[in-house]
Design an enzyme around this catalytic site. Structure first.
Site, PDB file in Angstrom:
ATOM      1  N   PHE A 113       0.807  -1.227   0.000  1.00 29.22           N
ATOM      2  CA  PHE A 113       0.000   0.000   0.000  1.00 29.22           C
ATOM      3  C   PHE A 113       0.837   1.272   0.000  1.00 29.22           C
ATOM      4  CE2 PHE A 113      -0.221   2.551   3.896  1.00 29.22           C
ATOM      5  CZ  PHE A 113       0.559   1.812   4.771  1.00 29.22           C
ATOM      6  N   LYS A 114       2.110   1.150   0.355  1.00 25.47           N
ATOM      7  CA  LYS A 114       2.981   2.320   0.382  1.00 25.47           C
ATOM      8  C   LYS A 114       3.030   3.012  -0.987  1.00 25.47           C
ATOM      9  CE  LYS A 114       4.752   1.303   4.589  1.00 25.47           C
ATOM     10  NZ  LYS A 114       4.136   0.032   4.958  1.00 25.47           N
ATOM     11  N   ASP A 115       2.757   2.238  -2.049  1.00 26.77           N
ATOM     12  CA  ASP A 115       2.789   2.817  -3.391  1.00 26.77           C
ATOM     13  C   ASP A 115       1.762   3.931  -3.585  1.00 26.77           C
ATOM     14  OD1 ASP A 115       4.852   1.207  -4.427  1.00 26.77           O
ATOM     15  OD2 ASP A 115       3.452  -0.414  -4.896  1.00 26.77           O
TER      16      ASP A 115
END
Ligand SMILES: *Cc1c(COP(=O)(O)O)cnc(C)c1O
Length: 494
Positions: free
Chosen positions: A110-112
């Site tokens: 999810f960091k993207d």
């Protein structure tokens, strides 16, 4: 919108400054001076927008020195790097139960969602401030931030990035993703120790004024791509709002109905973005904070005491193996009625005595619930969700799923619920495959095709390709060498 510091409310900076600086000089974190409002009508309006437009709409409320067109342009570019048209699809797996898949980006976590966006925000912020210095991005990673930051910033002009990861605290796949990273401005350094050691060492460098002066003489300014940076947090608010809009748009709920979110939590960045969405007016009944065996947050939410002095566990969900959750400071700031003197006191107590305490009553009045899942329960959740719903969870999301199951069992809460899914199951293929109970495998790259077969899903191409990539980064240092290494890298690269 102006920003202030959690440790000094007399401070005022612009959004652009907050993003470029990363952290306030007083050691505090930047927070908006107030929360912009999201109206019911706007939620209706968002139904007709695609994800980049929704993200730009939300960001514009916080970063009004950027035009909506500018933000749309950034969001389109950032989210074009995702697999599908929809950067964060919402999967319905049962009546009233949904999974928000935040892992269709370039690094499968999810960091993207934030780190594909941050380089655009940072570069544009520097321009707005007339800042021509080179930006040195320092990152401490528990596994996923490092790779996502590297992908986001690789070859971005005017930046150099150094990622510090706990050498024996990340999964094989996470390590492979980082040490094979290509790009002329990327540096990856292993730290002997755990994530907290890495984060503390990096934070120390950040707040060392002498060090900053030394870099300034070389025309370099430090910034952070960790979730303490406002430019990381702001894009995350958008997907809470967008997933709600999806539920309205598909007729699952009426505009105005409340929903719950369950969020697998480490550094408290993801779930904090959900809290900010709530403060803007998004109808959220409960935000359920899910921890793994490193259950410091769950203890905190039950007692008001945050005590770091405890055993540290290495788990299947390494990105949540964190004891010092930096972003909690932003929540404490709100709970303590924005009293920055109080916050300062609490966090100097943390630095000195490894703990702080707030009145547990303050927590009882919030929308937060919290619980944790141990390794066995996490495996059971992976097994059960596949068995029940034919849905493969990664271990981080499985922690949330386990907490969700317990919560439902105890409360019989029928509020529609979104489990926030933070990684592709293929990023942690051996653990997921083994939990399914169809066989046993240890090797990451053997596990991928086995998991594909077992789930009838395709693994992300970028993960499969890692196997044949050469290792480009081998440096490993003690955590007290971080400052020296930063200088050395800067001197060789400048
Ligand atoms: C970073 C991460 C988390 C924890 O998110 P925080 O914002 O640190 O709370 C959970 N799961 C995965 C897969 C992650 O990469």
């Amino acid at each position: 919108m102006k920003y202030t510091s959690t440790r000094d409310t007399t401070k005022r900076v612009s959004g652009a400054e907050a993003i470029v600086k990363g952290i306030s000089e007083d050691g505090g974190l930047f927070v908006p001076v107030d929360f912009p409002v999201l109206s019911k009508n706007e939620i209706t309006k968002l139904c007709d927008m695609d994800y980049p437009e929704r993200a730009a709409f939300v960001l514009h409320k916080y970063l009004d020195e950027f035009s909506f067109e500018e933000l749309i342009d950034f969001a389109r570019k950032a989210y074009s790097r995702f697999e599908d048209n929809d950067a964060c699809p919402l999967a319905k797996i049962d009546d009233g139960l949904f999974i928000l898949e935040l892992w269709h980006g370039p690094t499968s976590a999810f960091k993207d969602l934030a780190l594909t966006m941050l380089p655009y925000l940072l570069t544009a912020s520097k321009k707005k401030l007339g800042n021509e210095e080179k930006t040195l991005i320092l990152v401490a990673t528990s596994g996923d931030t490092g790779k996502a930051a590297l992908e986001g910033f690789r070859d971005v002009e005017g930046t150099e990035i150094i990622v510090f990861y706990p050498e024996s605290g990340v999964s094989d796949m996470q390590k492979m993703q980082m040490v094979t990273q290509e790009g002329s401005n990327v540096n990856i350094v292993g730290i002997k120790g755990n994530f907290d050691d890495a984060q503390t060492a990096v934070k120390k460098v950040f707040t060392d004024n002498k060090f900053a002066e030394n870099l300034a003489q070389k025309g370099i300014k430090m910034s952070s791509a960790n979730s303490i940076n406002w430019g990381r947090l702001a894009p995350q608010i958008a997907y809470y709002i967008s997933s709600y809009v999806d539920l309205v748009d598909s007729g699952e709920i009426q505009n105005g109905d409340k929903i719950n979110f369950v969020v697998p939590t480490g550094n408290f960045g993801n779930v904090l973005a959900g809290y900010y969405a709530y403060r803007m007016g998004l109808p959220i009944a409960k935000l359920i904070v899910a921890s793994n065996s490193n259950n410091i947050l769950s203890d905190f939410f039950h007692t008001g005491e945050y005590n770091v002095e405890r055993k540290f566990f290495k788990t299947m969900s390494p990105s949540m193996d964190i004891l010092v959750s930096s972003n909690l400071e932003r929540l404490i700031f709100e709970l303590e009625d924005r009293n920055s003197d109080k916050v300062k006191k609490l966090f100097s107590s943390l630095a000195k005595n490894e703990k702080y305490e707030i009145d547990p009553e303050l927590l009882n009045q919030t929308i937060f619930e919290s619980a944790w899942a141990d390794e066995e329960e996490t495996k059971e959740a992976i097994f059960n969700f596949f068995d029940l719903y034919d849905y493969a969870l990664d271990p981080h999301t499985a922690v949330a799923a386990s907490v969700y199951m317990d919560y439902i069992g105890e409360t019989v809460d029928e509020t529609p619920c979104i489990i926030v899914s933070t990684a592709s199951p293929f990023k942690f293929a051996p653990d997921v495959y083994n939990a399914l109970g169809v066989g046993k495998v240890k090797d990451t790259f053997k596990a991928i095709p086995l998991l594909e077969l077992a789930t009838a899903l395709d693994a992300p191409q970028a993960l499969k390709e890692l196997k044949d990539k050469p290792t480009l980064h081998r440096l490993i240092v003690d955590s007290d060498q971080v400052a020296d290494i930063v200088l050395k890298i800067v001197e060789t690269k400048n």
